[in-house]
Enzyme design. Structure first.
Site, PDB file in Angstrom:
ATOM      1  N   GLU A  43       0.823  -1.210   0.000  1.00 48.55           N
ATOM      2  CA  GLU A  43       0.000   0.000   0.000  1.00 48.55           C
ATOM      3  C   GLU A  43       0.854   1.256   0.000  1.00 48.55           C
ATOM      4  O   GLU A  43       1.647   1.460   0.928  1.00 48.55           O
ATOM      5  CB  GLU A  43      -0.908   0.024   1.234  1.00 48.55           C
ATOM      6  CG  GLU A  43      -1.786   1.272   1.310  1.00 48.55           C
ATOM      7  CD  GLU A  43      -2.580   1.353   2.607  1.00 48.55           C
ATOM      8  OE1 GLU A  43      -3.571   2.101   2.627  1.00 48.55           O
ATOM      9  OE2 GLU A  43      -2.207   0.683   3.595  1.00 48.55           O
ATOM     10  N   GLU A  97     -11.892   2.662   5.739  1.00 48.19           N
ATOM     11  CA  GLU A  97     -10.837   2.900   6.730  1.00 48.19           C
ATOM     12  C   GLU A  97     -10.825   4.391   7.101  1.00 48.19           C
ATOM     13  O   GLU A  97      -9.906   5.125   6.760  1.00 48.19           O
ATOM     14  CB  GLU A  97      -9.476   2.457   6.194  1.00 48.19           C
ATOM     15  CG  GLU A  97      -8.439   2.372   7.303  1.00 48.19           C
ATOM     16  CD  GLU A  97      -7.037   2.065   6.787  1.00 48.19           C
ATOM     17  OE1 GLU A  97      -6.332   1.292   7.445  1.00 48.19           O
ATOM     18  OE2 GLU A  97      -6.660   2.610   5.726  1.00 48.19           O
TER      19      GLU A  97
END
Length: 278
Positions: A152, A255
């Site tokens: 990520e 998130e």
């Protein structure tokens, strides 16, 4: 409509962690993700998933450490992954093996491998060989279990010094490693802060087959996706359009930190964006 997964690390923080599964299910979520499962037994977490009809779609390998206590200590000391850190290869491998054992019990198809922070005297160039070697090893081990491993790009404002920051860099690394089960965790919050032009990046990268998971949050405060400068309804339509064209069937992880987080019912009160989408 994209499939949304509740992030139980950031959402429902008014509740003890194990009670967040039920709360997410009551709000209509059918899947969850979170940072780390290691403070709890895998079978205990599995029971919560089964009791509330939820899928586990993502969690992180340890940021450092190889057991619950050392993992907590690593995170508390600002260790943000060790995949790119020379000299910690054995610790990285032990952490991945632990994550794979949890993934087997939780029936979780993907694990995020955090790259880590560049230390004094280190650079992306100096640490790249370690990163590539660790990713090759992890992808090989995960493939034996039929799982994906993800990397990520994270913005430098939230995590200064993080090894991986850009989508193009992540895709370049994946092409270099050459493992079909190594993919990008495309967090649109981080992407907007570092690069912008998010819709075009979705159109560019989703059809490649190298995007394994999306995450969302409002920019800049990281609250609900209907708060801030990003037009998420438009981006959800883009994800829908491109997903249908390339048969992508992944998840979008929520998130974000609810604006009323920590207050009774605070997470649920902020889900108007999701109810409108449905």
């Amino acid at each position: 409509m994209p499939q949304f997964a509740a992030n139980l690390t950031m959402m429902y923080t008014e509740l003890p962690f194990l009670d967040r599964f039920e709360a997410a299910a009551q709000d209509g979520f059918t899947a969850v993700e979170y940072l780390f499962p290691y403070a709890f037994g895998a079978h205990e977490l599995s029971a919560r998933l089964q009791a509330h009809g939820l899928q586990q779609v993502l969690f992180n390998a340890p940021p450092g450490g190889t057991d619950a206590a050392s993992i907590d200590a690593a995170w508390a000391s600002n260790t943000r992954g060790i995949a790119s850190i020379p000299g910690r290869e054995a610790e990285f491998q032990a952490g991945v093996q632990l994550a794979l054992r949890y993934a087997e019990v939780l029936h979780c198809p993907r694990i995020h491998l955090m790259a880590g922070l560049l230390g004094e005297g280190q650079s992306r160039t100096s640490n790249l060989p370690t990163y590539l070697s660790n990713l090759r090893w992890a992808a090989t081990e995960a493939a034996k279990a039929g799982l994906d491993v993800l990397i990520e790009p994270i913005n430098t404002r939230d995590i200064p010094g993080f090894f991986l920051n850009r989508q193009d860099h992540a895709h370049e690394i994946i092409e270099t490693v050459g493992a079909a089960n190594l993919k990008v965790q495309m967090d649109l919050y981080h992407c907007q802060i570092v690069e912008g032009d998010v819709a075009m990046k979705i159109r560019q990268y989703l059809p490649t087959g190298r995007v394994g998971h999306f995450q969302i949050a409002g920019v800049p405060e990281r609250h609900e996706p209907n708060i801030g400068e990003i037009n998420y309804p438009y981006l959800f339509d883009v994800i829908d359009e491109v997903s249908q064209a390339c048969n992508w069937q992944g998840w979008v992880g929520c998130e974000y930190r609810p604006r009323l987080g920590g207050q009774a019912g605070g997470t649920s009160a902020g889900l108007d964006w999701l109810r409108a989408r449905r």
